[in-house]
Design a protein around this motif. Structure first.
Motif, PDB file in Angstrom:
ATOM      1  N   PRO A   1     -11.852  27.165  73.447  1.00  0.00           N
ATOM      2  CA  PRO A   1     -10.899  26.454  72.931  1.00  0.00           C
ATOM      3  C   PRO A   1     -10.127  27.334  72.038  1.00  0.00           C
ATOM      4  O   PRO A   1     -10.734  28.288  71.450  1.00  0.00           O
ATOM      5  N   ALA A   2      -8.867  27.453  71.785  1.00  0.00           N
ATOM      6  CA  ALA A   2      -7.819  28.308  71.188  1.00  0.00           C
ATOM      7  C   ALA A   2      -8.118  27.908  69.682  1.00  0.00           C
ATOM      8  O   ALA A   2      -8.550  26.821  69.131  1.00  0.00           O
ATOM      9  N   PRO A   3      -8.305  29.112  68.909  1.00  0.00           N
ATOM     10  CA  PRO A   3      -8.650  28.768  67.490  1.00  0.00           C
ATOM     11  C   PRO A   3      -7.305  28.313  66.733  1.00  0.00           C
ATOM     12  O   PRO A   3      -6.116  28.275  67.295  1.00  0.00           O
ATOM     13  N   PRO A   4      -7.608  27.320  65.785  1.00  0.00           N
ATOM     14  CA  PRO A   4      -6.352  26.579  65.185  1.00  0.00           C
ATOM     15  C   PRO A   4      -5.723  27.631  64.405  1.00  0.00           C
ATOM     16  O   PRO A   4      -5.911  28.597  63.986  1.00  0.00           O
ATOM     17  N   PRO A   5      -4.474  27.484  64.438  1.00  0.00           N
ATOM     18  CA  PRO A   5      -3.285  28.359  63.570  1.00  0.00           C
ATOM     19  C   PRO A   5      -3.799  28.311  62.116  1.00  0.00           C
ATOM     20  O   PRO A   5      -4.173  27.296  61.692  1.00  0.00           O
ATOM     21  N   VAL A   6      -3.610  29.748  61.448  1.00  0.00           N
ATOM     22  CA  VAL A   6      -3.969  29.577  60.058  1.00  0.00           C
ATOM     23  C   VAL A   6      -2.663  29.512  59.452  1.00  0.00           C
ATOM     24  O   VAL A   6      -1.627  29.534  59.542  1.00  0.00           O
ATOM     25  N   GLU A   7      -2.937  28.505  58.390  1.00  0.00           N
ATOM     26  CA  GLU A   7      -1.920  27.960  57.795  1.00  0.00           C
ATOM     27  C   GLU A   7      -1.740  28.882  56.304  1.00  0.00           C
ATOM     28  O   GLU A   7      -2.557  28.762  55.485  1.00  0.00           O
ATOM     29  N   ARG A   8      -0.634  29.506  56.281  1.00  0.00           N
ATOM     30  CA  ARG A   8      -0.279  30.303  55.382  1.00  0.00           C
ATOM     31  C   ARG A   8       1.064  29.768  54.280  1.00  0.00           C
ATOM     32  O   ARG A   8       2.012  29.548  54.892  1.00  0.00           O
ATOM     33  N   GLN A   9       0.693  29.860  53.023  1.00  0.00           N
ATOM     34  CA  GLN A   9       1.786  29.516  52.182  1.00  0.00           C
ATOM     35  C   GLN A   9       2.085  30.566  51.084  1.00  0.00           C
ATOM     36  O   GLN A   9       1.317  31.373  50.910  1.00  0.00           O
ATOM     37  N   GLU A  10       3.274  30.418  50.589  1.00  0.00           N
ATOM     38  CA  GLU A  10       3.937  31.417  49.621  1.00  0.00           C
ATOM     39  C   GLU A  10       4.264  30.831  48.463  1.00  0.00           C
ATOM     40  O   GLU A  10       4.846  29.675  48.332  1.00  0.00           O
ATOM     41  N   LEU A  11       4.166  31.566  47.204  1.00  0.00           N
ATOM     42  CA  LEU A  11       5.129  30.863  46.107  1.00  0.00           C
ATOM     43  C   LEU A  11       5.615  32.241  45.229  1.00  0.00           C
ATOM     44  O   LEU A  11       4.721  33.226  45.535  1.00  0.00           O
ATOM     45  N   PHE A  12       6.243  32.305  44.546  1.00  0.00           N
ATOM     46  CA  PHE A  12       6.961  33.482  43.721  1.00  0.00           C
ATOM     47  C   PHE A  12       6.726  33.276  42.096  1.00  0.00           C
ATOM     48  O   PHE A  12       6.728  32.402  41.513  1.00  0.00           O
ATOM     49  N   ILE A  13       6.196  34.324  41.778  1.00  0.00           N
ATOM     50  CA  ILE A  13       5.840  34.546  40.327  1.00  0.00           C
ATOM     51  C   ILE A  13       6.844  35.595  39.492  1.00  0.00           C
ATOM     52  O   ILE A  13       7.092  36.446  40.253  1.00  0.00           O
ATOM     53  N   SER A  14       7.450  35.220  38.373  1.00  0.00           N
ATOM     54  CA  SER A  14       8.284  36.197  37.968  1.00  0.00           C
ATOM     55  C   SER A  14       7.922  36.488  36.372  1.00  0.00           C
ATOM     56  O   SER A  14       7.798  35.608  35.523  1.00  0.00           O
ATOM     57  N   ARG A  15       7.992  37.889  36.266  1.00  0.00           N
ATOM     58  CA  ARG A  15       7.890  38.605  34.855  1.00  0.00           C
ATOM     59  C   ARG A  15       6.563  37.999  34.124  1.00  0.00           C
ATOM     60  O   ARG A  15       6.784  37.471  33.085  1.00  0.00           O
ATOM     61  N   VAL A  16       5.444  38.021  34.730  1.00  0.00           N
ATOM     62  CA  VAL A  16       4.039  37.388  34.066  1.00  0.00           C
ATOM     63  C   VAL A  16       3.628  38.634  33.138  1.00  0.00           C
ATOM     64  O   VAL A  16       3.474  39.722  33.680  1.00  0.00           O
ATOM     65  N   PRO A  17       3.462  38.507  31.937  1.00  0.00           N
ATOM     66  CA  PRO A  17       2.860  39.425  31.106  1.00  0.00           C
ATOM     67  C   PRO A  17       1.426  40.195  31.536  1.00  0.00           C
ATOM     68  O   PRO A  17       0.594  39.060  31.725  1.00  0.00           O
ATOM     69  N   LEU A  18       1.198  41.144  31.553  1.00  0.00           N
ATOM     70  CA  LEU A  18      -0.029  42.028  31.783  1.00  0.00           C
ATOM     71  C   LEU A  18      -0.459  43.027  30.864  1.00  0.00           C
ATOM     72  O   LEU A  18       0.397  43.663  30.721  1.00  0.00           O
ATOM     73  N   PRO A  19      -1.830  42.899  30.400  1.00  0.00           N
ATOM     74  CA  PRO A  19      -2.132  43.930  29.312  1.00  0.00           C
ATOM     75  C   PRO A  19      -1.945  45.247  29.666  1.00  0.00           C
ATOM     76  O   PRO A  19      -2.428  45.499  30.951  1.00  0.00           O
ATOM     77  N   SER A  20      -1.678  46.142  28.951  1.00  0.00           N
ATOM     78  CA  SER A  20      -2.176  47.615  29.370  1.00  0.00           C
ATOM     79  C   SER A  20      -2.871  48.165  28.466  1.00  0.00           C
ATOM     80  O   SER A  20      -3.571  47.665  27.450  1.00  0.00           O
ATOM     81  N   LEU A  21      -3.073  49.602  28.744  1.00  0.00           N
ATOM     82  CA  LEU A  21      -3.982  50.174  27.712  1.00  0.00           C
ATOM     83  C   LEU A  21      -3.457  50.286  26.256  1.00  0.00           C
ATOM     84  O   LEU A  21      -4.294  50.283  25.211  1.00  0.00           O
ATOM     85  N   LEU A  22      -2.275  50.197  25.907  1.00  0.00           N
ATOM     86  CA  LEU A  22      -1.678  50.253  24.521  1.00  0.00           C
ATOM     87  C   LEU A  22      -1.512  48.762  24.119  1.00  0.00           C
ATOM     88  O   LEU A  22      -0.906  47.840  24.927  1.00  0.00           O
TER      89      LEU A  22
END
Length: 369
Positions: free
Chosen positions: A70-91
């Motif tokens: 039997p053929a494997p079922p197709p993988v369902e892939r979805q996407e979304l966009f994130i914009s300018r999310v703050p991430l900490p730095s060393l300073l």
């Protein structure tokens, strides 16, 4: 039959014909025997080619020999966009701003999708992986960190609950405009400070070299100058006086005695003293002047010290000096007293009896110092 097979068959037929011709010439065969040999060999090659073609056209896997999976079922892939999310730095207070496309797929078919939010899980999974990287990196090179994030987040990885597999595409990492300006200014200051520090060390080393080595003595200064001007020995000899003054100034001391004759302006000869202070316009007198007396020398000393005739302090000092020198030179002592208006003790004419003080109301005024 393919074109390759046709080419091989024609080539073999040509070789067979050549062999028949060679054998016929060597064995002196009759013409009908030549024709019979050609027909026989041509038919043999035709049978061989036909058998090869049938073999290739036959199916190597007849029906029923393979197991249908039997053929494997197709993988369902979805996407979304994130914009300018703050991430900490060393300073502290310098955050990265991350933008990306988050792609995810469920680990297993979800029985009830209303119980979880796969997009939120995928976003948190990507941001957690990104925070672990950016927290240990400085914000000065955000472009380099962006490429590092793109490589790390470009692989599907499960979230903490293993509900979804998530990755990030088109990662973009930036800083706030004002933060970037501050970092640029700090970088410029650090560069200027590094240049200034190197320049300061260079000047300090140069001062130590000149002060503690080159200019310690006039001799070392001359040797140093000769080494720099080895082709101009005469010039070095002429500059010894200048080097002597330079060495003395560098060490806060007078010019060494052996080199003082080379610095006449620093040690001028003592000017001739004009001891006729009581005569107006003494500079107009002829050079034939009598030698100054001791009283003249003392008067010149008082004048240079700022004492004026008639001052009590000057009179007191003059009287003490006169008393001190009276035993050696009574005439000089009386002259000092006279010039400063001090009451003098004049001995009697016969040399006996107490001395009588000079009349203080003597009309003669004390001489000018």
């Amino acid at each position: 039959m393919t074109s390759g097979q046709k080419t091989v068959t024609a080539f073999l037929s040509l070789i067979t014909g050549l062999l028949v011709v060679i054998l016929g010439l060597c064995l002196d065969l009759a013409p009908w025997m030549w024709i019979a040999a050609l027909v026989l060999l041509s038919g043999l090659w035709a049978v061989v080619a036909y058998s090869a073609t049938r073999t290739r056209r036959s199916d190597p896997f007849p029906p029923g020999s393979l197991i249908d999976l039997p053929a494997p079922p197709p993988v369902e892939r979805q996407e979304l966009f994130i914009s300018r999310v703050p991430l900490p730095s060393l300073l502290d207070d310098y955050d990265f701003l991350m933008s990306a496309r988050v792609r995810w797929c469920p680990v297993e078919p979800l029985a009830n999708e209303q119980l979880i939010n796969p997009g939120a899980l995928a976003t948190e999974c990507v941001l957690a992986r990104a925070r672990a990287i950016t927290a240990g990196l400085p914000p000065f090179r955000s472009s380099l960190v962006q490429h590092q994030l793109s490589a790390a987040l470009g692989v599907m990885a499960p979230d903490s609950g293993e509900h979804v597999l998530a990755m990030a595409l088109d990662v973009e990492l930036t800083l706030k405009d004002e933060d970037q300006e501050r970092l640029d200014r700090l970088a410029a200051i650090r560069k200027d400070e590094a240049v200034w520090e190197h320049q300061r060390k260079y000047e300090q080393n140069k001062r130590e070299y000149l002060g503690n080595d080159v200019l310690t003595t006039t001799g070392s200064a001359v040797v140093w100058w000769l080494a720099k001007n080895d082709d101009h020995v005469e010039k070095t000899v002429k500059d010894i006086g200048l080097l002597a003054r330079l060495s003395s100034a560098a060490n806060d001391r007078e010019v060494d005695e052996p080199f003082r004759h080379l610095v006449p302006e620093a040690f001028p000869p003592a000017p001739e003293r004009n001891w006729t202070m009581n005569v107006p316009h003494a500079e107009e007198l002829p050079p034939e002047q009598p030698a100054p007396s001791h009283a003249d020398v003392f008067g010149d000393f008082f004048r240079r010290m700022g004492f004026r005739p008639g001052e009590d302090e000057g009179a007191l000092i003059a009287d003490q000096v006169a008393v001190a020198v009276a035993s050696r030179d009574a005439v000089t002592a009386e002259e000092i007293r006279r010039r400063f208006g001090v009451r003098s003790m004049v001995p009697p004419a016969n040399g006996s009896g107490p001395a009588t003080p000079t009349d203080p109301e003597d009309p003669e005024e004390p001489d000018h110092l």
